[in-house]
Design a protein around this motif. Structure first.
Motif, PDB file in Angstrom:
ATOM      1  N   ASP A   4      34.030  31.473  43.690  1.00 42.55           N
ATOM      2  CA  ASP A   4      34.497  32.860  43.688  1.00 42.55           C
ATOM      3  C   ASP A   4      35.438  33.036  42.510  1.00 42.55           C
ATOM      4  OD1 ASP A   4      33.120  33.793  45.830  1.00 42.55           O
ATOM      5  OD2 ASP A   4      34.748  33.512  47.281  1.00 42.55           O
ATOM      6  N   LYS A  24      38.148  35.764  40.618  1.00 43.22           N
ATOM      7  CA  LYS A  24      38.941  36.982  40.749  1.00 43.22           C
ATOM      8  C   LYS A  24      39.360  37.414  39.359  1.00 43.22           C
ATOM      9  CE  LYS A  24      42.945  38.977  43.094  1.00 43.22           C
ATOM     10  NZ  LYS A  24      44.107  38.704  43.989  1.00 43.22           N
ATOM     11  N   ALA A  46      41.243  39.876  36.687  1.00 46.93           N
ATOM     12  CA  ALA A  46      42.349  40.827  36.538  1.00 46.93           C
ATOM     13  C   ALA A  46      41.879  42.023  35.719  1.00 46.93           C
ATOM     14  CB  ALA A  46      43.529  40.151  35.857  1.00 46.93           C
ATOM     15  N   CYS A  75      40.743  35.203  34.613  1.00 44.01           N
ATOM     16  CA  CYS A  75      39.772  34.931  35.683  1.00 44.01           C
ATOM     17  C   CYS A  75      40.287  33.756  36.499  1.00 44.01           C
ATOM     18  CB  CYS A  75      38.425  34.612  35.046  1.00 44.01           C
ATOM     19  SG  CYS A  75      37.150  34.219  36.233  1.00 44.01           S
ATOM     20  N   THR A  76      40.655  34.020  37.758  1.00 44.77           N
ATOM     21  CA  THR A  76      41.121  32.959  38.656  1.00 44.77           C
ATOM     22  C   THR A  76      39.934  32.338  39.369  1.00 44.77           C
ATOM     23  OG1 THR A  76      43.182  34.166  38.987  1.00 44.77           O
ATOM     24  CG2 THR A  76      42.664  32.433  40.565  1.00 44.77           C
ATOM     25  N   SER A  88      38.140  30.049  42.219  1.00 49.07           N
ATOM     26  CA  SER A  88      38.278  29.489  43.569  1.00 49.07           C
ATOM     27  C   SER A  88      36.989  28.737  43.880  1.00 49.07           C
ATOM     28  CB  SER A  88      38.511  30.608  44.579  1.00 49.07           C
ATOM     29  OG  SER A  88      38.571  30.081  45.889  1.00 49.07           O
ATOM     30  N   GLU A 108      41.744  28.474  36.338  1.00 48.45           N
ATOM     31  CA  GLU A 108      41.632  29.802  35.762  1.00 48.45           C
ATOM     32  C   GLU A 108      41.069  29.681  34.352  1.00 48.45           C
ATOM     33  OE1 GLU A 108      45.966  30.779  33.852  1.00 48.45           O
ATOM     34  OE2 GLU A 108      45.693  31.275  35.980  1.00 48.45           O
ATOM     35  N   THR A 121      29.688  37.025  40.658  1.00 45.43           N
ATOM     36  CA  THR A 121      30.924  37.045  41.443  1.00 45.43           C
ATOM     37  C   THR A 121      31.994  37.790  40.648  1.00 45.43           C
ATOM     38  OG1 THR A 121      32.643  35.695  42.481  1.00 45.43           O
ATOM     39  CG2 THR A 121      31.612  34.795  40.516  1.00 45.43           C
ATOM     40  N   GLY A 122      32.942  38.353  41.336  1.00 46.89           N
ATOM     41  CA  GLY A 122      34.070  39.009  40.693  1.00 46.89           C
ATOM     42  C   GLY A 122      33.716  40.332  40.048  1.00 46.89           C
ATOM     43  N   ARG A 123      34.593  41.281  40.188  1.00 43.23           N
ATOM     44  CA  ARG A 123      34.438  42.581  39.521  1.00 43.23           C
ATOM     45  C   ARG A 123      35.796  43.016  38.991  1.00 43.23           C
ATOM     46  NH1 ARG A 123      30.066  45.526  39.408  1.00 43.23           N
ATOM     47  NH2 ARG A 123      28.256  44.829  40.587  1.00 43.23           N
ATOM     48  N   THR A 124      35.750  43.742  37.909  1.00 43.90           N
ATOM     49  CA  THR A 124      37.014  44.240  37.368  1.00 43.90           C
ATOM     50  C   THR A 124      36.765  45.495  36.549  1.00 43.90           C
ATOM     51  OG1 THR A 124      39.052  43.618  36.250  1.00 43.90           O
ATOM     52  CG2 THR A 124      36.990  42.944  35.205  1.00 43.90           C
TER      53      THR A 124
END
Length: 818
Positions: free
Chosen positions: A670, A672, A674, A688-689, A691, A724, A760-763
């Motif tokens: 996953d 995350k 910013a 981008c973090t 996980s 990250e 995965t991830g959206r920003t």
């Protein structure tokens, strides 16, 4: 048992085409069947049949769903590949009414269509008979076979004695060749209409009339379409005789395995009492045929077979205090005999007993539109229903206490009559199971049969309708014909469909039969089982109104000769992950000289898995990639799937791949992202973090997808130790201003020589115009080269999103802009 007969001799007949017949001609290698001519025959005779459809020249067998037929001289026509003929010997004891045939050819099995069996000698309609003054003379107790053209009216005349019954029943829309909505009338010599009918509830859109001759003389039967329509396919069978044609039977059901006295009513039949021995096993198509000295009715009255006995209404019972006493588990039987009639029953209910309460009226071909209500001993209404079963009523009720309860039945429009029969059955909630094949084309029988080429495979998605139970379902292979193997895993408890592959040995006998395909609960102790059922929409009209259909409870399974191609799935070595995608490789093995394109489909899709509707292996090519994807909630499991394909082999021929494994797994990581903001022509970073959910070996790649035009970045490598990563994003002075919300990451993880791909991830990336310079601000001096500064040991602190926003606000204030 179903019947099959083979032969090898041939003749031919000209085919007729018309628009309203519902038939599927999309399968070219498999035969298509529009209808059978003639549309019926007399039992105890031999009839020459013509099967009209498509690709019937290699017919070898006629499949019949019931006993009573012997076929011979099955022939194709070398001049017309769309017809074949056969001679059928109809047994003297063959059941009257509707029967079902299918044609098996060397290349497949046709749709199923109907054929009608009657009791009378048959006579063909002869023109001119379109005027009252020039009717066609016929004898009583004969069947006329005719056709209604546009604005056509057919007249037939019979001689009758005073007091003799004259009955006329027509099979029109029931013949299922086109829309014919017949109107039938009986006229006397002065052209006075003695009786006329259009639609009779007993016969749906067909009708019947019956009169008692008031005097010796000639009586004329008029036949036409109710709207004066017609065409060359508007065939009819008119049964004219002295037989009783009741519109109702009372009671309309009885206990299995017992003798039951019934009373036939309506249409000159005045309380005709007969006794019948009922079968021991349920039969949804069971009918009772009224008969007397004048003969037997051409078609039967619907009669329900029930595990228990009957309770009957006793008039007067139009209010609670007069309620007829009934006893469960008996069925409650009654007649709404006049306008405004309401029937009440009184019975004992048991605490915590849950019953399914069904009112049968339209389903037993009664004109009644029932409204049913349940009351307690204080006459307070507990439940009610009008149309849960079409026009019929149904509800499920759990009785709160032991005691007296009341049930009322009336007509929705407060009508009534001697044939307004009803029947209420109350049974405990029980489990049941039905199998089917979901339709592959609208209103079609496409691939609703199992046709397997020698040394090849065919597949189907089998559907299951569970009622009042849950759990896994398994198929019973015991009825599968010799030389064919059925491959299927148990159906998961949360699914209603399952993939099934049928594989034929290279030396499997080239033949076919109708079988009962059975399924059952995976736990034998549950004793829940069911069979395959299919429904054909035979006549539909405007607004998709279905006028005639045919249900069957068997499926044809046939082996055909070898085909020049075979399909296989190359099983993936990596999973399809949630929010991921995959290119499933499909390869074809071609026989030398066969290079036609092959159209692929992916019919069974595990929960949460999507696929393209079709993919084509191009001409001369031997492989294709089928795009698959999984949403974020796709069910994690190792699934079995197949691909089915068709190619032109003198018409479309279908084969399937093996039942291959496809693993659906959780995503590996996953991310995350910013949010970030930047001025046109400048650079920014997107943090981008990482996980890690499913650690992997080696390096993987992350792509930032969805960037607006003239905005760039580079892919980033990462591994299972990464916490990250940062995307360096460059903009252009012409990059579009605004908030760009469609950015996300695509992860590519090498594994077992293949690649796992998921998103995965959206920003959001906001691009602003550069801030204007401050008022009266002197021009900035040219930069002066500075001495090299020693490198700082620690990198500058990365600002948080909130800190960035504060800094941007400060700059705007300093520049005097808002």
């Amino acid at each position: 048992m179903p019947q099959k007969y083979t032969s090898s001799v041939c003749t031919g007949v000209l085919a007729i085409a018309f628009s309203l017949l519902l038939v599927d001609l999309s399968e070219a290698a498999s035969p298509g069947l529009n209808y059978v001519r003639p549309r019926g025959g007399q039992r105890g005779t031999e009839v020459s049949l013509t099967f009209i459809g498509a690709r019937l020249s290699d017919a070898v067998e006629i499949l019949s769903y019931k006993k009573g037929f012997e076929f011979k001289e099955i022939k194709g026509n070398p001049k017309n590949a769309n017809v074949c003929t056969a001679i059928v010997k109809i047994a003297p004891d063959c059941a009257l009414g509707e029967h079902t045939f299918q044609v098996r050819t060397k290349s497949g099995v046709s749709d199923y269509k109907t054929f009608w069996v009657g009791q009378f000698p048959e006579v063909a309609e002869k023109e001119p008979n379109s005027k009252f003054e020039t009717p066609q003379a016929i004898e009583l107790n004969h069947t006329v076979t005719g056709v209604i053209q546009n604005e056509d009216v057919d007249y037939f005349v019979v001689n009758a004695k005073k007091g003799q019954r004259i009955s006329a029943e027509i099979e029109g829309v029931r013949l299922a060749t086109t829309l014919l909505d017949p109107y039938v009338a009986i006229l006397d010599e002065k052209r006075f209409e003695l009786k006329a009918e259009d639609d009779l509830p007993l016969l749906r859109n067909d009708t019947a009339v019956s009169v008692v001759a008031p005097a010796d003389g000639k009586y004329t039967i008029l036949v036409r379409d109710s709207s004066y329509r017609g065409n060359g396919a508007a065939f009819y069978r008119l049964h004219v005789g002295t037989y009783p044609r009741p519109t109702a039977v009372y009671p309309a059901g009885g206990q299995l395995g017992t003798k039951q006295k019934v009373t036939f009513k309506g249409n000159t039949v005045n309380n005709l009492v007969q006794e019948f021995q009922l079968p021991n096993k349920p039969d949804d198509d069971f009918r009772l045929f009224a008969s007397d000295a004048g003969g037997s009715a051409p078609s039967g009255n619907v009669f329900r077979l029930f595990p228990h006995g009957n309770s009957f209404e006793k008039e007067p019972n139009n209010e609670f205090k007069q309620a007829s006493v009934a006893t469960l588990p008996n069925a409650f039987n009654g007649i709404i005999e006049k306008a405004g009639d309401i029937d009440y029953f009184k019975f004992q209910g048991k605490k915590n007993q849950t019953l399914e309460i069904e009112c049968y009226s339209r389903r037993i071909r009664s004109p009644l539109d029932p409204v049913m209500a349940l009351y307690n001993a204080k006459f307070q209404r507990l439940a009610a229903n009008d149309d849960s079963r079409g026009p019929d009523s149904y509800f499920r009720y759990k009785f709160p206490a032991d005691g007296e309860y009341y049930l009322s039945i009336t007509d929705h429009l407060a009508r009534g009559g001697e044939d307004f029969i009803y029947r209420v059955e109350m049974l405990p909630v029980t489990a049941s199971l039905d199998l089917g094949i979901p339709r592959n084309a609208r209103y079609s029988q496409e691939r609703q049969r199992i046709v397997v080429a020698r040394g090849n495979r065919f597949a189907a998605v089998i559907s299951v309708a569970r009622k009042n139970f849950g759990g896994e379902i398994v198929l019973d292979p015991s009825n599968i014909p010799k030389g064919i193997k059925m491959i299927a895993e148990p159906m998961a408890a949360n699914l209603t469909t399952m993939p099934v592959v049928f594989e034929a040995a290279a030396d499997a006998p080239v033949e076919g039969e109708l079988i009962a395909l059975k399924g059952r609960h995976a736990d034998p102790k549950q004793k829940i089982e069911g069979v395959f059922k299919n429904r054909a929409d035979l006549v539909r009209v405007r607004n998709n109104q279905l006028l005639w259909l045919k249900d069957v409870a068997q499926i044809p399974v046939a082996v055909v000769e070898e085909l020049p191609f075979k399909l296989d799935i190359v099983e993936p070595k990596v999973p399809l992950t949630r929010s991921g995608s995959m290119q499933l490789k499909v390869v074809v093995t071609r026989k030398e000289g066969f290079d036609k394109p092959i159209t692929l489909q992916f019919p069974f899709r595990p929960p949460g898995v999507g696929a393209s509707s079709r993919v084509t292996i191009p001409k001369g090519k031997n492989e294709a990639f089928y795009p698959l994807n999984a949403n974020g909630n796709a069910q994690i499991k190792k699934w079995k799937v197949f691909v089915i394909g068709s190619a032109d082999v003198g018409g479309a021929a279908w084969v399937s791949s093996q039942l291959a494994s496809l693993e659906v797994a959780d995503s590996f990581v996953d991310l995350k992202l910013a949010r970030s903001a930047v001025e046109q022509g400048k650079e920014t970073e997107i943090l981008c973090t990482v996980s890690m959910k499913n650690p992997f070996e080696g390096d993987a790649k992350i792509k930032l997808v969805g960037l607006p035009p003239k905005v760039t970045t580079t892919d980033i490598s990462f591994n299972k130790e990464s916490k990250e990563v940062v995307f360096k994003v460059k903009t252009d002075p012409a990059s579009p201003q605004g908030r760009h919300k469609s950015l996300f990451c695509q992860v590519e993880i090498p594994m077992n020589g293949e690649t796992v791909v998921h998103t995965t991830g959206r920003t959001e990336l906001r691009i602003d115009k550069p801030a204007p310079p401050k008022k009266n601000e002197p021009p900035k001096p040219k930069p002066v080269a500075k001495k090299a500064q020693p490198k700082k040991e620690a990198p500058p602190k990365r600002l948080t999103r909130l800190e960035k926003l504060r800094l941007e606000a400060q700059k705007r204030l300093e520049s005097g802009s808002k």
